[in-house]
Each structure stands twice: as C-alpha cells, then as structure tokens.
Design a protein around this motif. Structure first.
Motif, PDB file in Angstrom:
ATOM      1  N   LEU A   1      13.872 -23.527  -7.824  1.00 57.48           N
ATOM      2  CA  LEU A   1      14.371 -22.150  -7.805  1.00 57.48           C
ATOM      3  C   LEU A   1      13.277 -21.214  -8.300  1.00 57.48           C
TER       4      LEU A   1
ATOM      5  N   VAL B   1      24.453 -20.638  -4.972  1.00 64.80           N
ATOM      6  CA  VAL B   1      23.775 -19.426  -5.433  1.00 64.80           C
ATOM      7  C   VAL B   1      24.447 -18.174  -4.875  1.00 64.80           C
TER       8      VAL B   1
ATOM      9  N   HIS C   1      23.561 -15.536  -8.773  1.00 61.31           N
ATOM     10  CA  HIS C   1      22.121 -15.409  -8.522  1.00 61.31           C
ATOM     11  C   HIS C   1      21.329 -15.343  -9.826  1.00 61.31           C
TER      12      HIS C   1
ATOM     13  N   ILE D   1      23.398 -22.059 -13.671  1.00 57.71           N
ATOM     14  CA  ILE D   1      23.581 -20.952 -12.744  1.00 57.71           C
ATOM     15  C   ILE D   1      24.968 -20.359 -12.996  1.00 57.71           C
TER      16      ILE D   1
END
Length: 409
Positions: A281, A304, A311, A347
């Motif tokens: 990433l 994502v 994000h 995330i």
C-alpha cells in the motif's frame, strides 16, 4: 472427563473470567459456530456460574453462509436486517458482555463473486455502525477468541491429516497460556508487562514513527494526545476485560492525514472468506493512493473502497518478532493470531480510547482530534525480523523503538 474436555472447560472459564470478566446480573452475548457447540455451551455454563443473568447465543454455520453467498438473491447482500441491528444495540444498552468465537475457514468464500462480498461488508458495516462505535469506545466488555474447525485446521496444518484439528487446538491453548499453573494470574502478569511497554511509549510522546524494512519505508504521524494501550482495558463501569485472547500488542491511533510512504505485507490477510497476500500500500497525506497485491488484488481494492474512511489507517500496533506466536512458526491465516506475531496496521476506524478523553468524545470531536472514522476496521501484518522502527520526537530527535523486529526501548 477426558484431558481435552478438561482443557476446553478451563478455556471457557478463562474466556469468561479474563476475556469479558462477567459480573453479577450481567447479560452475555455469544457468537459461535454450530461446529463448536461444546465450547459455546461451556462458555455459557461458566458465564452463568459467574453470575450472568442471561446468555444469548447467535449461532453461525459456515456451510449455510457459503450456500447463501452461492444461491441468495443479489439484493440480499445490499442491506443488513434492521432486527439484527436492533438486537445488538439493545444488548449494548443493557451493558451486556460480548464474546465472539471465531473458527471459519480462511477460504470459506473463495470463488464467490467479490461484488457480493463487498456489498455485504458495506451493508453490515453500516448496519452495525453504532454497535462497533460502542465496542471501539469500550462502552461494554468484549473479547474475540478462537476455536478449531476442520477446514481451518486443514489450512494451517495441510500435511497433518486427521491430526490437524488436535494440533490447532493445542496451538490455541498454548497461545492463551492455558497450561500455566494459574492461567488467570498468568494473564494478569502478561497484561501488566504489555502495559509497562505502553507506559514507556507514552512517556516518550513521539510525534512520528518511521518504519523501514524490505518493501517498506513508511512514516506515521501520531495525534498530539494519543495514548498507547494494550488489549487489557476497562468498560464504562470500570470493569477490566481483555479484548483479544491471545494478545501480544501495544497499540495507538495514527493521525488520519499523517501517513506517508509505502508498506508491504509480511503475512497473508484473511478477509471476506478470501486470502489477500503479498501486497503493498502507498500513502500520501494519510490516504491510500495505490494498492498492489499478488493474490487477492480485487478483494483488497474493494476493502479499501468500502467508504472514504477505509482509505485511511485507524491503528498502529507494535508486536516483537520474538513474541510466542511468532516463535511458534505457525501461520494461522487468522488475524487474531497472525497480528500477534507481527507489527501491524489497520485499515479503517480508530479506537476512541487511544485519545485522551476519547471514550467520552462525540464522532465530530474524535475526527477533530485526528481519529479516522469508517464502517470497517481490518488489521494487516507488516512486521518481520528485518524491520526497524524509529520514534521521532517533536524536536527531531530520533529514538530507536524496534531493531531487527524487536523492542529497542
């Protein structure tokens, strides 16, 4: 009672006493698979023995879950039942303790239309938004633990044949210190050790962390009022509990817009019944701007893209490479275990308790403090014996935090 049955009962007692620390008159909400009914019943029995007023069980079945993804109408995956939302929220309102027993195969939904998986992740994330917000602010006691299943065991020990389930149970029992003379006391001591590391990090008040390793050069800024914590926490009634069993991590929240550089995974990520592996990433001002994966690229991109908050990062966790789970050399294909063998990031949403006064902040106040908000939260592993981490103070002073994968402070 066989030796295994004795160990299973001790495990159930540990889940109740250390995991959620059931109190007199408290309700308990258990999520568990029908294949592990024996453990679920033992947990319920121990919960009642600890004073629980009521134990509610939400049963799951991997075969039925797979069948639903194969056969159900498309629109089923775009909405989350209101009664499911109301049920969990009502238990939160009454101060219940939540126990999640995970056992699904990492490949449960392999080959399923990724759009269906993505739609359900979005729908369930939205439907459970208030519930997850309560969990992430420690409004209630909660814990995530594991149970062995044939499919999961076969993935972890592919050469073991019929012995795979037995080996996985042994690994689970070892990971939660079940064989200590007094497992409850062993967890108290372990929790104290982790909190000592957190105290050292809190005293340093690092402005940034700089990660370097093969495939990784990442700088993460931390909010000014961040707090490093371990899994041992307290709920709104000041009752201690252990959110994850096992746990080896000390973690905090990153500044949402303060992440720059790139990071590569070091272990597979099991997400949505699929495996994502060997991925990288890239971040600019906190936002993921590039996603690369050798396996599971589409699934990772959908993770994502769940919402705007997915994000960005919501968690920074430090775990030494010499942790017991790492030293076992077992790849579990399950985040509960693999994240405790490796430094990791998450995330999605951040935890309110990682900010001073955060447990009592509104969503708007948390956002103003730099905490990311999202309907998802997914850890992924980045640590290795080759990782160095530097803590950077506000005056630019560099302090070694990790060297070659292990603590340097």
């Amino acid at each position: 009672m066989s030796e295994f049955e004795h160990h299973l009962d001790k495990y159930a007692e540990l889940i109740v006493k250390v995991g959620v620390n059931v109190q007199q008159g408290q309700e308990v909400f258990i999520t568990g698979a029908v294949d592990n009914a024996t453990l679920v019943r033992l947990v319920a029995s121990n919960a009642y023995a600890a004073g629980a007023s009521n134990v509610h069980v939400d049963w799951t079945d991997d075969s039925l879950s797979r069948l639903k993804y194969e056969k159900a109408a498309d629109d089923i995956f775009t909405r989350y039942p209101e009664w499911e939302t109301a049920k969990r929220n009502s238990f939160v309102e009454r101060g219940a303790a939540f126990i999640s027993i995970v056992s699904s195969s990492p490949d449960l939904l392999k080959g399923i239309d990724s759009g269906r998986i993505s739609n359900f992740q979005k729908a369930s994330g939205q439907g459970l938004k208030e519930f997850r917000r309560a969990i992430q602010a420690d409004k209630v006691s909660w814990t995530v633990v594991a149970a062995a299943s044939k499919q999961w065991a076969a993935k972890v020990f592919p050469e073991a044949g019929e012995e795979a389930v037995e080996l996985l149970w042994k690994a689970i029992f070892d990971s939660v210190r079940l064989h200590a003379e007094d497992p409850v006391k062993a967890w108290e001591e372990h929790n104290a050790t982790l909190h000592t590391k957190g105290e050292i990090l809190n005293k340093n008040r690092f402005k940034k962390l700089h990660y370097t390793a093969p495939g990784t050069d990442l700088t993460i800024e931390l909010p000014e009022n961040h707090i490093w914590v371990a899994a041992g926490s307290t709920n709104v009634s000041n009752v201690p509990f252990m959110a994850n069993m096992p746990t080896e991590e000390v973690f905090t929240v990153p500044l949402k817009t303060g992440v720059n550089g790139y990071v590569s995974s070091t272990k597979p990520l099991s997400y949505g019944g699929n495996i994502i592996d060997r991925f990288k990433l890239t971040f600019e001002n906190g936002r993921i701007v590039k996603v690369e994966a050798e396996e599971g690229q589409e699934i990772l991109q959908q993770l994502v893209d769940i919402d705007e908050g997915s994000h960005y990062l919501g968690e920074v966790a430090l775990v030494p490479h010499e942790s017991p789970i790492s030293q076992s050399n077992i790849l579990f294909y399950n985040t509960l275990f693999d994240e405790n063998a490796s430094n990791h990031l998450a995330i999605g949403s951040g935890y309110a308790f990682n900010i001073e006064g955060g447990k009592n902040m509104s969503p708007e106040e948390l956002e103003a403090s730099g905490v990311n908000a999202s309907i998802t939260h997914n850890d992924f592993m980045i640590g290795s014996a080759e990782m160095d981490i530097d803590g950077i103070l506000s005056d630019g002073t560099v302090v070694p935090v990790f060297r070659k994968g292990n603590w340097a402070i």
